[in-house]
Design an enzyme around this catalytic site. Structure first.
Site, PDB file in Angstrom:
ATOM      1  N   LYS A  86       9.831  99.886 -15.306  1.00 31.64           N
ATOM      2  CA  LYS A  86      11.081  99.784 -16.068  1.00 31.64           C
ATOM      3  C   LYS A  86      12.254 100.350 -15.273  1.00 31.64           C
ATOM      4  CE  LYS A  86      10.724 101.587 -20.200  1.00 31.64           C
ATOM      5  NZ  LYS A  86      10.831 102.398 -21.439  1.00 31.64           N
TER       6      LYS A  86
ATOM      7  N   LYS B  53       6.822 110.851 -17.468  1.00 34.82           N
ATOM      8  CA  LYS B  53       6.842 110.987 -18.925  1.00 34.82           C
ATOM      9  C   LYS B  53       6.181 112.304 -19.285  1.00 34.82           C
ATOM     10  CE  LYS B  53       8.035 108.531 -22.579  1.00 34.82           C
ATOM     11  NZ  LYS B  53       9.036 107.454 -22.714  1.00 34.82           N
TER      12      LYS B  53
ATOM     13  N   ASP C 142      12.365 110.783 -26.502  1.00 33.30           N
ATOM     14  CA  ASP C 142      11.461 109.679 -26.876  1.00 33.30           C
ATOM     15  C   ASP C 142      11.102 109.986 -28.330  1.00 33.30           C
ATOM     16  OD1 ASP C 142       9.848 107.310 -25.560  1.00 33.30           O
ATOM     17  OD2 ASP C 142       8.384 108.335 -26.798  1.00 33.30           O
TER      18      ASP C 142
END
Ligand code: NDP
Ligand code: 2IT
Length: 447
Positions: A114, A126, A166
């Site tokens: 991405k 992440k 997130d």
């Protein structure tokens, strides 16, 4: 070809057999990228994909904190630093009880592709925790975030790894995380994105993922000389991504029929208009309530408990809640109800079988790593503004976001157009994302 893919996947399964979400994400990439590698000598035989599926670093740590009743709580914190070939690790933090290494590795792996697609220099990472923010007081959230950052700060930095939000992590949490980082390092830097507007945040970052997803859907519809205007749109989730996807659909003249949370979905036949959406934003972001409470103010709507909204008739579906929320039977229902476009706001919301059904029917389908990239792209723009010690206007950031979404659409079409002209955006996103990272890895040698 099948054998190349299977022998690669056998190796990955052997090492990561207990990580189903991670394997799901890797399988999708392997099936689309290995055929490309085999046809291109510069990539063939270099084990590039094998290197890409192994995190450069996976950090796991204890987070202990004290709740409001004085009880000591222990959670698990993580950061997966997946790939730094094209820039510092970049990607969100998720706070949700389901968080584990498999989920964070799938998210970090997708993030590499991405971020590459955004055209900006960002590697992939992440992190997060199995901490459940639901029902916690502001003070508990603060204590948890401070405890989490008191360990994470060792591993991140504006040129090393730049986390963001997130699921379960929004501006409130980023504030507490930033406060502790700044205290420990005695530095005011752009180490996190999604910051508040008065302390280094970028205009449009809160809106960016949802807006970007709808810009991407618009780009796909344009290829059929169509637009969002007048379309019935079904959206799942009611958090950051869902809210701003709904706002952009309304601005472009579409009708939003549903929103959801993990308890069920609301269906409003009259459409969720701007006033109703403002109510939802207050309900979810300020009061931190449940989507079923929508009915207390809008009794004409229905709440369907324990279900996802894919059974409602629509032209466009925007899954914006979580992974694997749209399965094969949902895809078939959407298709038989006449849905022509699915653009993923969440990460990996459609199962492999659901995607196969969309592809078979040759409808417009965008995978999250392309269509939700507007969020991290605008995080990249926040990093740029922080480095410049400068601030762009709302319009400037929005225009850059539109251009980036358009560029991503172009890259997906370039690498994903089949012989019959159908654009396989999954293949396009995976190959386009891969090429840039692979070229950088080759240039940098075996490190
Ligand atoms: P939020 O925490 O703001 O909202 C999450 C929404 O999804 C809530 O409505 C939540 O309901 C629902 N949800 C979460 N988990 C589940 C579940 N297991 N089953 C059903 N519903 C669930 O998160 P975001 O809006 O930021 O994130 C949504 C998705 O978008 C995620 O997949 C995320 O990875 C992705 N994404 C986010 C970006 C961002 O910038 N924020 C960027 C790119 C992708 P409930 O309150 O009941 O849990
Ligand atoms: O999945 C994602 O792209 C995000 N959660 C946003 C990451 C970021 O760094 O803005």
């Amino acid at each position: 070809m099948k054998q190349n893919i299977e022998s690669f996947l056998d190796l990955v399964r052997e090492r990561n057999g207990h990580e189903p979400e991670f394997l799901q994400a890797v399988e999708e990439v392997a099936e689309t990228v290995i055929p490309y590698i085999v046809k291109h000598d510069i990539y063939y035989g270099k084990n590039i994909l094998l290197r890409m599926v192994e995190p450069e670093r996976l950090i796991s740590f204890r987070v202990s904190w004290v709740d409001d009743s004085g009880e000591i709580q222990v959670n698990r914190g993580y950061r997966v630093q997946m790939n730094s070939a094209i820039g510092p690790y970049k990607g969100g933090l998720r706070f949700h009880p389901t968080v584990n290494a498999s989920i964070l590795k799938f998210l970090a792996f997708e993030q590499v592709f991405k971020n590459s697609l955004t055209t900006l220099p960002m590697g992939g990472g992440k992190g997060g925790s199995d901490f459940d923010p639901k029902g916690k007081s502001d003070n508990e959230i603060m204590r948890f975030c401070h405890a989490f950052m008191s360990e994470l700060f060792r591993y991140i930095g504006p040129n090393t790894d730049v986390p963001a939000g997130d699921i379960g992590v929004g501006t409130r949490e980023i504030g507490f995380l930033f406060g502790m980082y700044k205290k420990l390092k005695n530095e005011f830097t752009g180490v996190l994105t999604g910051k508040g507007l008065t302390w280094g945040g970028s205009l449009i970052r809160p809106e960016a993922t949802g807006y970007g997803n709808v810009y991407f859907a618009q780009k796909m519809l344009e290829t059929k000389n169509d637009t969002i205007k007048g379309k019935s749109v079904v959206i799942s989730g009611s958090g950051n991504v869902a809210q701003y996807a709904a706002e952009k659909v309304l601005q472009l003249g579409g009708k939003v029929l549903t929103l959801s949370d993990s308890s069920g979905y609301i269906f409003d036949e009259d459409g969720i208009d701007a006033d109703k959406l403002a109510f939802v934003m207050d309900l979810k972001n300020v009061k931190r309530g449940r989507i079923s409470e929508y009915l207390e103010s809008y009794p004409n709507a229905k709440f369907i408990k324990g279900k996802t909204p894919w059974g409602e008739k629509c032209d466009v579906a925007l899954p914006c809640a979580t992974q694997n929320e749209l399965q094969e039977e949902d895809a078939n229902t959407l298709l038989s109800n006449g849905c022509i476009c699915v653009s993923e706001g969440a990460n990996m919301p459609s199962t492999k079988e659901a995607i196969a059904a969309f592809h078979k029917a040759k409808i417009l389908f965008a995978p999250g790593k392309a269509s939700n990239a507007g969020g991290v792209a605008t995080s990249g723009l926040e990093m740029t503004q922080n480095s410049l010690r400068f601030k762009w206007s709302r319009e400037e950031v929005d225009n850059k976001l539109k251009d980036i979404m358009s560029d991503i659409h172009k890259s997906c079409s370039e690498y994903g157009t089949d012989d019959d002209g159908y654009v396989d955006y999954v293949k396009g996103a995976n190959i386009a994302g891969f090429v840039k990272v692979a070229d950088a890895m080759l240039a940098q040698g075996i490190v």
